[in-house]
Design an enzyme around this catalytic site. Structure first.
Site, mmCIF file in Angstrom:
data_model
loop_
_atom_site.group_PDB
_atom_site.id
_atom_site.type_symbol
_atom_site.label_atom_id
_atom_site.label_comp_id
_atom_site.label_asym_id
_atom_site.label_seq_id
_atom_site.Cartn_x
_atom_site.Cartn_y
_atom_site.Cartn_z
ATOM 1 N N CYS A 149 36.117 39.396 51.283
ATOM 2 C CA CYS A 149 35.284 39.328 52.732
ATOM 3 C C CYS A 149 35.127 37.846 53.144
ATOM 4 O O CYS A 149 35.646 37.792 54.434
ATOM 5 C CB CYS A 149 34.023 40.190 52.521
ATOM 6 S SG CYS A 149 34.062 41.709 52.207
ATOM 7 N N ASP B 41 48.909 34.395 46.967
ATOM 8 C CA ASP B 41 47.979 34.472 45.896
ATOM 9 C C ASP B 41 47.856 33.231 45.476
ATOM 10 O O ASP B 41 48.853 32.186 45.449
ATOM 11 C CB ASP B 41 48.622 35.580 44.812
ATOM 12 C CG ASP B 41 47.602 35.580 43.615
ATOM 13 O OD1 ASP B 41 47.151 36.855 43.660
ATOM 14 O OD2 ASP B 41 47.225 34.853 42.779
ATOM 15 N N HIS C 229 35.732 46.589 53.700
ATOM 16 C CA HIS C 229 35.497 46.257 52.496
ATOM 17 C C HIS C 229 35.731 47.622 51.704
ATOM 18 O O HIS C 229 34.935 48.809 51.938
ATOM 19 C CB HIS C 229 34.195 45.457 52.062
ATOM 20 C CG HIS C 229 33.908 45.374 50.484
ATOM 21 N ND1 HIS C 229 34.343 44.381 49.948
ATOM 22 C CD2 HIS C 229 33.258 46.210 49.437
ATOM 23 C CE1 HIS C 229 33.713 44.422 48.459
ATOM 24 N NE2 HIS C 229 33.264 45.703 48.252
ATOM 25 N N ASN D 90 45.793 46.892 40.946
ATOM 26 C CA ASN D 90 45.006 47.061 39.614
ATOM 27 C C ASN D 90 43.708 47.697 39.926
ATOM 28 O O ASN D 90 42.905 47.265 40.797
ATOM 29 C CB ASN D 90 44.782 45.526 39.068
ATOM 30 C CG ASN D 90 45.985 44.969 38.791
ATOM 31 O OD1 ASN D 90 46.808 45.422 38.204
ATOM 32 N ND2 ASN D 90 46.181 43.616 39.097
ATOM 33 N N GLY E 64 42.953 45.077 34.679
ATOM 34 C CA GLY E 64 43.285 43.892 35.314
ATOM 35 C C GLY E 64 42.633 43.405 36.606
ATOM 36 O O GLY E 64 42.799 42.457 36.995
ATOM 37 N N HIS F 125 42.951 45.493 47.148
ATOM 38 C CA HIS F 125 44.029 44.439 47.607
ATOM 39 C C HIS F 125 45.444 45.227 46.857
ATOM 40 O O HIS F 125 45.321 45.676 45.795
ATOM 41 C CB HIS F 125 43.678 42.922 47.240
ATOM 42 C CG HIS F 125 43.585 42.833 45.944
ATOM 43 N ND1 HIS F 125 42.309 42.962 45.287
ATOM 44 C CD2 HIS F 125 44.192 42.284 44.844
ATOM 45 C CE1 HIS F 125 42.209 42.635 44.049
ATOM 46 N NE2 HIS F 125 43.488 42.330 43.529
HETATM 47 P P1 AMP Z 1 43.420 41.301 40.612
HETATM 48 O O1 AMP Z 1 43.542 40.925 39.046
HETATM 49 O O2 AMP Z 1 44.504 42.603 40.881
HETATM 50 O O3 AMP Z 1 41.835 41.597 40.975
HETATM 51 O O4 AMP Z 1 43.950 40.304 41.481
HETATM 52 C C1 AMP Z 1 42.971 39.107 42.144
HETATM 53 C C2 AMP Z 1 44.098 38.226 42.471
HETATM 54 O O5 AMP Z 1 43.171 37.196 43.508
HETATM 55 C C3 AMP Z 1 44.611 37.252 41.425
HETATM 56 O O6 AMP Z 1 45.956 37.531 41.455
HETATM 57 C C4 AMP Z 1 44.018 35.703 41.911
HETATM 58 O O7 AMP Z 1 44.993 35.016 41.420
HETATM 59 C C5 AMP Z 1 43.806 36.099 43.235
HETATM 60 N N1 AMP Z 1 42.926 35.321 43.974
HETATM 61 C C6 AMP Z 1 41.679 34.697 43.287
HETATM 62 N N2 AMP Z 1 41.177 33.836 44.310
HETATM 63 C C7 AMP Z 1 41.899 33.669 45.338
HETATM 64 C C8 AMP Z 1 42.041 33.002 46.515
HETATM 65 N N3 AMP Z 1 40.683 32.045 46.699
HETATM 66 N N4 AMP Z 1 42.769 32.812 47.345
HETATM 67 C C9 AMP Z 1 44.131 33.546 47.066
HETATM 68 N N5 AMP Z 1 44.361 34.427 45.729
HETATM 69 C C10 AMP Z 1 43.043 34.470 45.052
HETATM 70 ZN ZN ZN Z 2 34.856 42.494 50.364
#
Ligand code: AMP
Ligand code: ZN
Length: 115
Positions: A14, A37, A53, A92, A98, A105
């Site tokens: 958000c 990412d 959200h 995920n 995970g 997302h």
């Molecule tokens: P998940 O494990 O499916 O919740 O994926 C979350 C993803 O968010 C991971 O691949 C992280 O590397 C990515 N992530 C976390 N913080 C950030 C950020 N500030 N900007 C971009 N990606 C992020």
């Molecule tokens: Zn959110």
């Protein structure tokens, strides 16, 4: 603040949607934002995120069909813009699968072989 307001105020994605935290945006419209990412698991790793959200996919119901369509159309749009022939799309759902960021997302990954 209510619990919902607190969640929206502190939720990482958000905050990225509101541009309070910088991100490398590759595509954006009024419904979704797509950005790189921060810790890529493939040479190209983009996150496609609804601006509204939702904590996770399993919380979405029939009323979210439009939102989910916007996300998947966004995935395809990012693929076209980056001229990708092949890519993997992953969601995920839940900590056991995970998920670490509890704002829905889709991961788009490309640029390496996937078995
Ligand atoms: P998940 O494990 O499916 O919740 O994926 C979350 C993803 O968010 C991971 O691949 C992280 O590397 C990515 N992530 C976390 N913080 C950030 C950020 N500030 N900007 C971009 N990606 C992020
Ligand atoms: Zn959110």
């Amino acid at each position: 603040m209510t619990t919902t307001e607190e969640t929206l105020a502190s939720c990482l994605f958000c905050r990225i949607v509101r541009k309070e935290i910088p991100s490398k945006i590759v595509f954006e419209n009024d419904k979704i934002i797509a950005f790189r990412d921060i810790s890529p698991k493939a040479p190209i790793h983009i996150l496609i995120v609804p601006k509204e959200h939702r904590a996770k996919l399993s919380e979405c119901g029939p009323g979210d069909a439009g939102l989910l369509g916007e996300i998947t159309a966004g995935v395809a749009e990012v693929g076209r813009q980056l001229e990708l022939d092949d890519y993997r799309v992953v969601v995920n759902n839940g900590a056991g699968a995970g998920q670490v960021v509890f704002h829905l997302h889709f991961h788009l990954m490309a640029g390496r072989p996937f078995s």
